[in-house]
Design a protein around this motif. Structure first.
Motif, mmCIF file in Angstrom:
data_model
loop_
_atom_site.group_PDB
_atom_site.id
_atom_site.type_symbol
_atom_site.label_atom_id
_atom_site.label_comp_id
_atom_site.label_asym_id
_atom_site.label_seq_id
_atom_site.Cartn_x
_atom_site.Cartn_y
_atom_site.Cartn_z
ATOM 1 N N PHE A 1 103.454 -25.124 -17.317
ATOM 2 C CA PHE A 1 104.084 -23.801 -17.776
ATOM 3 C C PHE A 1 105.475 -24.031 -17.414
ATOM 4 O O PHE A 1 105.998 -24.356 -16.130
ATOM 5 C CB PHE A 1 103.403 -22.712 -17.076
ATOM 6 C CG PHE A 1 102.165 -22.200 -17.936
ATOM 7 C CD1 PHE A 1 102.348 -21.549 -19.139
ATOM 8 C CD2 PHE A 1 100.760 -22.493 -17.354
ATOM 9 C CE1 PHE A 1 101.117 -21.177 -19.638
ATOM 10 C CE2 PHE A 1 99.682 -22.247 -17.958
ATOM 11 C CZ PHE A 1 99.804 -21.412 -19.054
ATOM 12 N N GLY A 2 106.381 -23.332 -18.188
ATOM 13 C CA GLY A 2 107.789 -23.372 -17.754
ATOM 14 C C GLY A 2 108.543 -21.996 -17.763
ATOM 15 O O GLY A 2 107.834 -20.957 -17.930
ATOM 16 N N ASP A 3 109.829 -21.917 -17.738
ATOM 17 C CA ASP A 3 110.522 -20.697 -17.796
ATOM 18 C C ASP A 3 110.391 -19.834 -18.934
ATOM 19 O O ASP A 3 110.174 -18.673 -18.855
ATOM 20 C CB ASP A 3 111.941 -20.922 -17.492
ATOM 21 C CG ASP A 3 112.169 -21.638 -15.818
ATOM 22 O OD1 ASP A 3 111.192 -21.309 -15.181
ATOM 23 O OD2 ASP A 3 113.336 -22.166 -15.793
ATOM 24 N N VAL A 4 110.356 -20.413 -19.987
ATOM 25 C CA VAL A 4 110.357 -19.745 -21.361
ATOM 26 C C VAL A 4 108.943 -19.004 -21.230
ATOM 27 O O VAL A 4 109.079 -17.881 -21.587
ATOM 28 C CB VAL A 4 110.363 -20.879 -22.747
ATOM 29 C CG1 VAL A 4 110.183 -20.091 -23.811
ATOM 30 C CG2 VAL A 4 111.800 -21.374 -22.596
ATOM 31 N N GLU A 5 108.009 -19.668 -21.272
ATOM 32 C CA GLU A 5 106.573 -19.102 -21.049
ATOM 33 C C GLU A 5 106.489 -17.993 -19.961
ATOM 34 O O GLU A 5 105.959 -16.865 -20.116
ATOM 35 C CB GLU A 5 105.497 -20.085 -21.028
ATOM 36 C CG GLU A 5 105.297 -21.024 -21.931
ATOM 37 C CD GLU A 5 104.811 -22.254 -21.596
ATOM 38 O OE1 GLU A 5 103.857 -22.828 -22.401
ATOM 39 O OE2 GLU A 5 105.035 -22.905 -20.676
ATOM 40 N N ALA A 6 106.974 -18.145 -18.993
ATOM 41 C CA ALA A 6 107.229 -17.088 -17.938
ATOM 42 C C ALA A 6 107.939 -15.723 -18.277
ATOM 43 O O ALA A 6 107.428 -14.639 -18.117
ATOM 44 C CB ALA A 6 107.783 -17.722 -16.532
ATOM 45 N N ALA A 7 108.882 -16.025 -18.933
ATOM 46 C CA ALA A 7 109.852 -14.896 -19.583
ATOM 47 C C ALA A 7 109.254 -14.147 -20.668
ATOM 48 O O ALA A 7 109.124 -12.831 -20.738
ATOM 49 C CB ALA A 7 111.032 -15.468 -20.111
ATOM 50 N N TRP A 8 108.484 -14.875 -21.347
ATOM 51 C CA TRP A 8 107.434 -14.135 -22.378
ATOM 52 C C TRP A 8 106.454 -13.448 -21.650
ATOM 53 O O TRP A 8 106.068 -12.273 -22.213
ATOM 54 C CB TRP A 8 107.034 -15.076 -23.486
ATOM 55 C CG TRP A 8 107.913 -15.497 -24.545
ATOM 56 C CD1 TRP A 8 108.580 -16.344 -24.506
ATOM 57 C CD2 TRP A 8 107.900 -14.927 -25.916
ATOM 58 N NE1 TRP A 8 109.381 -16.574 -25.648
ATOM 59 C CE2 TRP A 8 109.115 -15.589 -26.520
ATOM 60 C CE3 TRP A 8 107.349 -13.748 -26.409
ATOM 61 C CZ2 TRP A 8 109.440 -15.228 -27.821
ATOM 62 C CZ3 TRP A 8 107.890 -13.422 -27.702
ATOM 63 C CH2 TRP A 8 108.864 -14.134 -28.343
#
Length: 361
Positions: A141-148
């Motif tokens: 998991f990365g920052d983009v998925e965390a932001a979503w």
């Protein structure tokens, strides 16, 4: 990845849409599975739903691992409360493969989940625990998925808050309606514009006489002077004005003695409205078949009124509209009527009521 805001916010009032929130979460973040849990202040689950997994898995997880999920414990240790944390950065899929939950739960059901991205509320406070998952062989998991996930989490908090607020309001209304139903008095709950929120069967019968007071489009109708008095009294009660006039007489075109009206607070908050207690000094209680049915089966005033409506071949919708209550309220009273008369279908109830010995006036 996208937010289906209409689908998410439909969960405020729609039970089916609320039960699909875990699907909306997974869809928003772009994962195959998600878990959505409401926690109380003690950290216990008030409600839990999952998508992707079948019911046998969900039941097994709830019984054996919900209280000792290693990802939950890890999220608490990481301490990113209220915002997404990629837990596979702290517990790799290889490390997760050594846990009891991986071997005794996931593996026994043939599941290859091994990565988790989650949000935890602060311990000791009620809130939402939300997590999405990937297979162990997928990318981390990365920052983009965390932001979503952070984005959808804020919407979920609003949905749950509004849904519980609505449930409390409905529960309060139901309790007030129950109190009215258990009384032979004419009681109405109104808002500041004299719009009726609920009323007892006796109040319904009184308003149907149109003798000084009546009901039109769920609002109290009277002479202009009487309506002004009522609105002033209701506002005085709602706004807790000192010295507000809360009792009055309502003269009747029939020439009978006037109604005596007392205005009472319906609750502590202003949106609870006010209670109108209407006393008819010339009221009589002539014997009728409905009265006999009510006594024989121990019916409340609203249940007896419902029975009378059914005898008049009114539909549930017509009965609800005529009494200024919701269709679900009438259906709840209908179930109670079934229970008290020991029948299971509306047709059987109608047959019972129709064959009840008639009372001579």
């Amino acid at each position: 990845m996208r937010f289906d805001l209409d689908g998410i916010y439909a969960g405020i009032e729609d039970d089916v849409a609320f039960a699909q929130l875990s699907d909306r979460i997974a869809e928003s973040v772009g994962t195959r599975s998600a878990i959505f849990v409401e926690l109380n202040a003690a950290g216990s689950a008030v409600a839990m739903q999952m998508c992707y997994w079948h019911q046998d898995f969900i039941q097994f997880y709830a019984e054996h691992f919900a209280a000792r999920d290693p990802w939950t414990a890890l999220a608490i240790n990481v301490g990113h409360f209220g915002r997404a944390a990629a837990l596979d950065a702290y517990m790799t899929p290889e490390e997760f493969a050594l846990t009891e939950m991986r071997n005794d739960c996931f593996r026994s059901f043939g599941d290859d989940t091994g990565r988790c991205l989650g949000v935890m509320p602060e311990p000791g406070k009620p809130g939402l625990m939300v997590a999405v998952h990937k297979a162990e062989r997928d990318t981390a998991f990365g920052d983009v998925e965390a932001a979503w996930l952070n984005g959808v989490y804020s919407h979920l908090e609003r949905v749950v808050q509004l849904r519980r607020m609505l449930e409390r309001q409905r529960d309060r209304s139901a309790r007030l309606q129950d109190l009215a139903d258990q009384s032979d008095q004419a009681l109405l709950r109104v808002d500041r514009n004299l719009r009726v929120q609920s009323l007892s069967a006796s109040a319904q019968a009184l308003l149907e006489k149109r003798d000084g007071l009546s009901l039109y489009r769920h609002c109290i109708i009277a002479t202009s002077a009487m309506e002004r008095l009522l609105k002033t009294a209701v506002l005085g009660v709602i706004e807790k004005r000192v010295g507000a006039q809360t009792s009055m007489l309502c003269h009747r075109p029939s020439g009978l003695r006037p109604y005596r009206i007392v205005v009472l607070p319906a609750g502590f908050s202003s949106d609870a409205g006010a209670i109108l207690k209407i006393d008819n000094p010339d009221a009589t209680a002539p014997a009728s078949t409905i009265d006999a049915i009510r006594v024989a089966y121990g019916l409340t005033a609203m249940e007896a009124s419902l029975a009378q409506g059914l005898l008049l071949e009114q539909s549930v919708e017509e009965i609800a509209a005529g009494r200024a209550v919701g269709r679900e309220t009438v259906k709840t009273h209908l179930k109670s009527l079934f229970h008290k008369t020991s029948v299971h279908r509306q047709s059987a109830l109608l047959k019972l009521l129709a064959t009840f010995p008639k009372v001579r006036r």
